[in-house]
Design an enzyme around this catalytic site. Structure first.
Site: not given
Ligand code: PLP
Length: 494
Positions: A113
């Site tokens: 993120k």
């Molecule tokens: C948010 C997240 C995902 C999923 O990503 P999306 O863009 O929502 O598909 C996968 N792995 C981790 C560790 C995340 O924080």
């Protein structure tokens, strides 16, 4: 470049600054660019010799045409600083054979993120100036753990913005609680609520929809804004690392310019994998996209059958960031494949019945580019163990879901192209489960698991998670779930 809603057949009228400030389109749809800018082989070759911030500024400037290149370069340099992304913004590590791990978790909260949330606040801050906004933006976030911390780190000390995060007092892990309670910055606030994540989310939604609150805020010189993952300002920066990964494949002589490669993404909200699809539409030679899910395999079913149906059981898994039954960003893919009218109809059906089915020609167009695979809990644990024992690579639970899916795709298709797997979290972020998988026994406690994992594997705790227990606690407040609006007003008075 102008933007329009996925659900509207009107021509595009919104600037990038406006869509970043606004988040969601008025009709409930998501913002999409009116056209896809191109990326030529000559440009890719040029980017091969550049640093990550320059690659990012060049790609972003194709979409955010109301920002100057100099503005974007300054923001990217600050967002992807070497002291916040230790070891690089998006380094690639070989796992085995053609499987490459694109590590997107070297940032300040040890999860992917950060790739978007380190740059998006800077883009929002500029958007306020570009749109003549005099008020301060108040970002409200309800979090089940990871997004709250990444948002706090991203928005801290950014001009014209304040941020307040609500989390369920017993609904986050001890590590996550400590990460938030020790947050630094002069414009941040964190508040626990007595309730679960849904209570926190509903509370934030109620505050957003409360006209009286909006007026009180306006009188004090504030307006509400959100850090939601459907905001274009979070999506655009995710296109960059696919281009960057291709440059690194070329630099490492694993691809010649023009050779294609595959991508595998552990998917929740469909944002990350959709960014890869956009990169492909721009001209990046991605051959196939593998969408990896955990036991919540709604996307696997959709990609195989064309029916999206959220009337099903929901499972809590060891890869919690993918425990999702509504993948909001899928709407953007539907728009590009089926157009705005059909997209609006699918979303109408989803709202009314919890399900929709796309036409056979829409499904077959999607299947040209995407395959879905899912990995259950036992397979996830076995993948962490085997990948470490056989190949010396330590993967977190989300990354392991993707490794398993990528291996299944390679086996089924016989495709020998390089396969870039998004690694979305540090294994230390989910130390309990990773330790159990590699050591075959439970860690002493959640906090202890970090050091025990370090000893068991000879890897190193990343800086954002080191020494957490010794940091100064700044936020201890807990309120009833009915008191969230009061807590916001109290924060703004202080
Ligand atoms: C948010 C997240 C995902 C999923 O990503 P999306 O863009 O929502 O598909 C996968 N792995 C981790 C560790 C995340 O924080």
């Amino acid at each position: 470049m102008l933007y329009k809603s996925t659900r509207s057949n009107q021509s595009a009228t919104a600037s990038a600054a406006e869509v970043i400030k606004q988040g969601l389109a008025q009709d409930g749809g998501l913002f999409v660019p009116e056209s896809i800018p191109t990326l030529t082989h000559a440009e890719i070759l040029e980017l091969c010799g550049e640093s990550y911030p320059v690659r990012a500024a060049k790609i972003l400037s194709k979409f955010l045409s109301d920002y100057t290149y100099e503005e974007l370069l300054q923001d990217c340099r600050e967002a992807y600083r070497e002291d916040s992304f230790v070891g690089g913004a998006a380094p690639m590590v070989n796992i085995h054979d053609q499987l490459e791990s694109l590590e997107l978790w070297h940032g300040p909260t040890a999860a992917f993120k950060d790739m978007a949330l380190q740059i998006m606040p800077r883009l929002l801050s500029r958007a306020l100036k570009k749109t003549g906004e005099k008020r301060t933006a108040l970002i409200l976030v309800a979090t089940s753990g990871d997004t709250g911390k990444a948002a706090l780190e991203g928005y801290k000390d950014v001009d014209g913005i304040q941020i307040m995060v609500f989390y369920p007092v017993d609904g986050v892990s001890r590590v996550q609680k400590l990460q938030m309670a020790t947050q630094t910055g002069s414009n941040v606030n964190v508040c626990a609520i007595k309730g679960n994540f849904d209570d926190a989310q509903n509370g934030v939604k109620a505050i957003f929809g409360d006209a009286e609150m909006a007026k009180k805020l306006n009188d004090k010189g504030y307006f509400f804004s959100s850090a939601n993952s459907i905001n274009w300002g979070r999506l655009a920066p995710q296109i960059v690392y696919y281009v960057s990964a291709y440059c690194d494949l070329i630099n490492a002589k694993k691809c010649a310019l023009g050779d294609s490669f595959n991508v595998c993404v552990p998917t929740g909200n469909f944002g990350n994998i959709f960014a890869a699809y956009l990169a492909k539409l721009m001209g990046l030679p991605i051959h196939h996209l593998v969408c990896a899910s955990n036991a919540n395999n709604i996307l696997t079913d959709f990609l195989r059958t064309g029916t999206y149906d959220r009337n099903r059981d929901f499972y809590l898994t060891m890869s919690p960031s993918m425990d999702i039954l509504i993948s909001s960003n899928l709407e953007r893919l539907l728009y590009f494949v089926a157009g705005s009218e059909k997209t609006a109809a699918y979303m109408e059906q989803l709202k009314a019945t919890g399900a929709y089915t796309v036409e056979p020609e829409v499904l077959s167009e999607i299947q040209k580019n995407f395959s879905g695979y899912f990995t259950n809990e036992e397979e996830t644990r076995a993948t962490i163990r085997d990948t470490f024992e056989k190949h010396g690579y330590l993967a977190d639970t989300h990354t392991a879901v993707a490794i398993h899916a990528a291996e299944a795709y390679v086996k089924e298709s016989g495709d020998t192209r390089p396969m870039v797997i998004d690694s979305t979290a540090s294994p230390y972020k989910f130390a309990n489960n990773v330790y159990l998988a590699v050591a075959g026994k439970e860690a002493t406690s959640e906090l202890e698991a970090l050091e025990e994992l370090e000893k068991a594997t000879g890897t190193t705790i990343p800086y954002p998670l080191a020494g957490l227990a010794e940091r100064e606690i700044r936020f201890t407040k807990t309120v009833e779930k009915e008191q969230m609006a009061e807590a916001v007003l109290e924060y703004l008075n202080a």
